[in-house]
Design a protein around this motif. Structure first.
Motif, short mmCIF file in Angstrom:
data_model
loop_
_atom_site.label_atom_id
_atom_site.label_comp_id
_atom_site.label_asym_id
_atom_site.label_seq_id
_atom_site.Cartn_x
_atom_site.Cartn_y
_atom_site.Cartn_z
N MET A 61 42.10 48.99 31.34
CA MET A 61 42.51 48.79 29.96
C MET A 61 43.76 47.92 29.89
SD MET A 61 44.36 52.41 28.92
CE MET A 61 44.83 51.75 27.31
N ILE A 62 43.97 47.30 28.75
CA ILE A 62 45.18 46.54 28.48
C ILE A 62 46.14 47.45 27.74
CG2 ILE A 62 46.17 44.51 27.39
CD1 ILE A 62 44.30 43.89 29.73
N LEU A 63 47.33 47.65 28.30
CA LEU A 63 48.31 48.54 27.69
C LEU A 63 48.94 47.90 26.46
CD1 LEU A 63 50.04 49.79 30.97
CD2 LEU A 63 48.13 50.82 29.73
N ALA A 64 49.64 48.69 25.68
CA ALA A 64 50.24 48.21 24.44
C ALA A 64 51.22 47.07 24.70
CB ALA A 64 50.95 49.37 23.73
N SER A 65 51.83 47.06 25.88
CA SER A 65 52.78 45.99 26.23
C SER A 65 52.09 44.68 26.58
CB SER A 65 53.61 46.45 27.43
OG SER A 65 52.77 46.63 28.57
N GLY A 66 50.76 44.70 26.69
CA GLY A 66 50.02 43.52 27.13
C GLY A 66 49.75 43.51 28.61
N GLU A 67 50.39 44.44 29.33
CA GLU A 67 50.18 44.55 30.77
C GLU A 67 48.82 45.16 31.07
OE1 GLU A 67 52.27 46.85 34.60
OE2 GLU A 67 53.06 47.06 32.57
N LYS A 68 48.17 44.65 32.12
CA LYS A 68 46.88 45.19 32.51
C LYS A 68 47.07 46.43 33.35
CE LYS A 68 44.21 42.97 35.48
NZ LYS A 68 43.23 42.00 36.01
N GLY A 69 46.34 47.51 33.01
CA GLY A 69 46.42 48.73 33.78
C GLY A 69 45.64 48.61 35.08
N ARG A 70 45.51 49.74 35.76
CA ARG A 70 44.81 49.75 37.03
C ARG A 70 43.48 50.49 36.95
NH1 ARG A 70 46.72 52.97 42.53
NH2 ARG A 70 44.70 52.92 43.54
N TYR A 71 43.42 51.54 36.13
CA TYR A 71 42.27 52.43 36.16
C TYR A 71 41.14 51.97 35.24
CZ TYR A 71 45.27 55.69 38.62
OH TYR A 71 46.11 56.27 39.53
N GLY A 72 39.92 52.08 35.75
CA GLY A 72 38.73 51.93 34.94
C GLY A 72 38.18 53.30 34.64
N PHE A 73 36.88 53.50 34.76
CA PHE A 73 36.28 54.82 34.55
C PHE A 73 35.94 55.44 35.90
CE2 PHE A 73 34.46 53.03 30.35
CZ PHE A 73 35.70 53.20 29.74
N GLY A 74 36.67 56.48 36.27
CA GLY A 74 36.35 57.19 37.51
C GLY A 74 36.92 56.57 38.75
N GLY A 75 37.84 55.65 38.61
CA GLY A 75 38.45 55.02 39.79
C GLY A 75 39.42 53.94 39.39
N GLY A 76 39.97 53.27 40.40
CA GLY A 76 40.93 52.21 40.14
C GLY A 76 40.51 50.90 40.78
N LEU A 77 40.89 49.79 40.15
CA LEU A 77 40.62 48.47 40.70
C LEU A 77 41.76 48.13 41.65
CD1 LEU A 77 38.22 46.58 40.05
CD2 LEU A 77 39.78 45.21 38.69
N VAL A 78 41.56 48.36 42.95
CA VAL A 78 42.63 48.15 43.93
C VAL A 78 42.76 46.68 44.32
CG1 VAL A 78 42.50 50.50 44.82
CG2 VAL A 78 41.09 48.73 45.85
N ASP A 79 41.75 45.88 44.00
CA ASP A 79 41.83 44.42 44.18
C ASP A 79 41.07 43.80 43.01
OD1 ASP A 79 41.81 41.76 44.93
OD2 ASP A 79 41.49 42.19 47.05
N ASP A 80 41.77 43.00 42.20
CA ASP A 80 41.13 42.44 41.01
C ASP A 80 40.90 40.94 41.11
OD1 ASP A 80 43.71 41.53 40.88
OD2 ASP A 80 44.13 42.27 38.85
N LYS A 81 41.01 40.39 42.33
CA LYS A 81 40.77 38.95 42.49
C LYS A 81 39.30 38.65 42.25
CE LYS A 81 44.32 38.52 46.11
NZ LYS A 81 44.43 39.97 46.35
N PRO A 82 38.99 37.67 41.38
CA PRO A 82 37.59 37.32 41.12
C PRO A 82 36.86 36.98 42.42
CG PRO A 82 39.03 36.23 39.55
CD PRO A 82 39.93 36.86 40.57
N GLY A 83 35.69 37.54 42.59
CA GLY A 83 34.91 37.33 43.80
C GLY A 83 35.23 38.29 44.91
N ASN A 84 36.34 39.04 44.75
CA ASN A 84 36.75 39.97 45.81
C ASN A 84 37.20 41.30 45.21
OD1 ASN A 84 37.18 40.54 48.60
ND2 ASN A 84 39.37 40.33 48.28
N ARG A 85 36.63 41.71 44.08
CA ARG A 85 37.08 42.92 43.40
C ARG A 85 36.65 44.18 44.18
NH1 ARG A 85 34.45 42.70 37.76
NH2 ARG A 85 32.72 41.93 39.07
#
Length: 305
Positions: free
Chosen positions: A131-155
């Motif tokens: 999710m995108i937080l109110a500050s505009g910062e991107k969070g880490r958690y999705g549904f049921g886990g976290g995106l520990v690497d968000d680089k496109p092609g290597n998520r």
């Protein structure tokens, strides 16, 4: 503390005591185990059937997960749990665990997700999107886990699960359509470093095996200094016996040894988290909590005279 909790009990407790919110909706994110305890109640309202039946019908059976069960369905479970006390109040609630599985069944679950047998592609992609937080910062958690690497092609989407008898690390390499599942049934304490070693072997990288944790000897003066009550109304007690330190909350019949790794740092056997005794500038004890997270410490409780 004398009876097991249900979802309705938890809702009524919140309604009765109205705890202060941690912040405005969307202001920040934290991993929240209570939310997973409440989730089955939401599913039951929407689906119109018991949560366990819903999971079996819509997840376990479509995935072919024949060796995955709710612990509450296992023979003799109620007898093993015994009477209610502080450590087992959630023993009959589902949603934040209370399941047993195997690495093979979890792989079947992953394949069922990849083949869209459980969720459609659009919903699944949403689950991988923080999710995108109110500050505009991107969070880490999705549904049921976290995106520990968000680089496109290597998520990489990951969840760590700690149960009564095992520890599981489930890593989904989204773009590569790959998965690494490690079920560690001996020790939670070494689960993460063992996982990292296995991952590096799998990736053909250099690896290190975990080393035994340090057991530091405290002086008698330090032991006596740390003994006391902590937290709101002093509900958490640090005591000593036989030259060792133990922690025990009110309403809990058992106590756990806290093993020193230095004069001010500690760990629980079979847990990976490190803890700390916090001191002020005068060297007085002011609290006990997670290592390096002073804002989350339980403050030293001092009885008013």
């Amino acid at each position: 503390h004398d009876r097991f909790l249900t979802v309705n009990d938890m809702v009524h407790l919140v309604a009765q005591y109205r705890p202060d919110p941690q912040g405005a909706p969307g202001a920040h994110e934290n991993y929240n185990q209570t939310a997973y305890l409440l989730l089955p109640g939401v599913v039951e309202k929407v689906a119109g059937q018991e949560f366990s039946h819903y999971v079996k019908q819509h997840i376990l059976e479509p995935s072919g997960m024949e060796n995955t069960h709710f612990v509450t369905d296992m023979p003799g479970y109620k007898e093993r749990i015994g009477a209610a006390h502080l450590d087992n109040l959630f023993a009959f609630m589902l949603g934040e665990g209370n399941m047993v599985s195997t690495a093979e069944d979890l792989f079947k679950f992953d394949r069922a997700l990849a083949q869209e047998k459980i969720l459609g592609a659009g919903i699944q992609e949403l689950a991988y999107t923080p999710m995108i937080l109110a500050s505009g910062e991107k969070g880490r958690y999705g549904f049921g886990g976290g995106l520990v690497d968000d680089k496109p092609g290597n998520r990489v989407f990951q969840h760590l699960g700690q149960g009564v008898e095992s520890h599981v690390i489930f890593s989904r390499y989204i773009d590569a359509d790959d998965v690494l599942i490690v079920v560690h049934d001996r020790s939670v304490e070494y689960a993460v470093p063992v996982y990292k070693a296995i991952r590096n072997i799998w990736k053909k990288r250099p690896f290190e095996l975990p080393q035994p944790r340090v057991e530091h000897r405290l002086s008698t003066n330090l032991i006596n200094k740390y003994v006391g009550d902590y937290g709101d109304n002093g509900f958490m007690h640090i005591t000593t016996e036989g030259g060792k330190l133990f922690i025990q909350p009110d309403g809990n019949p058992g106590k756990m040894e806290i093993v020193p790794s230095s004069d001010t740092t500690f760990y629980f056997r079979d847990q990976a988290v490190d803890w700390q005794i916090y001191l002020n500038e005068q060297g007085e004890v002011i609290g006990f909590g997670p290592l390096g997270q002073k804002e989350f410490m339980m403050k030293r409780f001092r009885q008013q005279n």
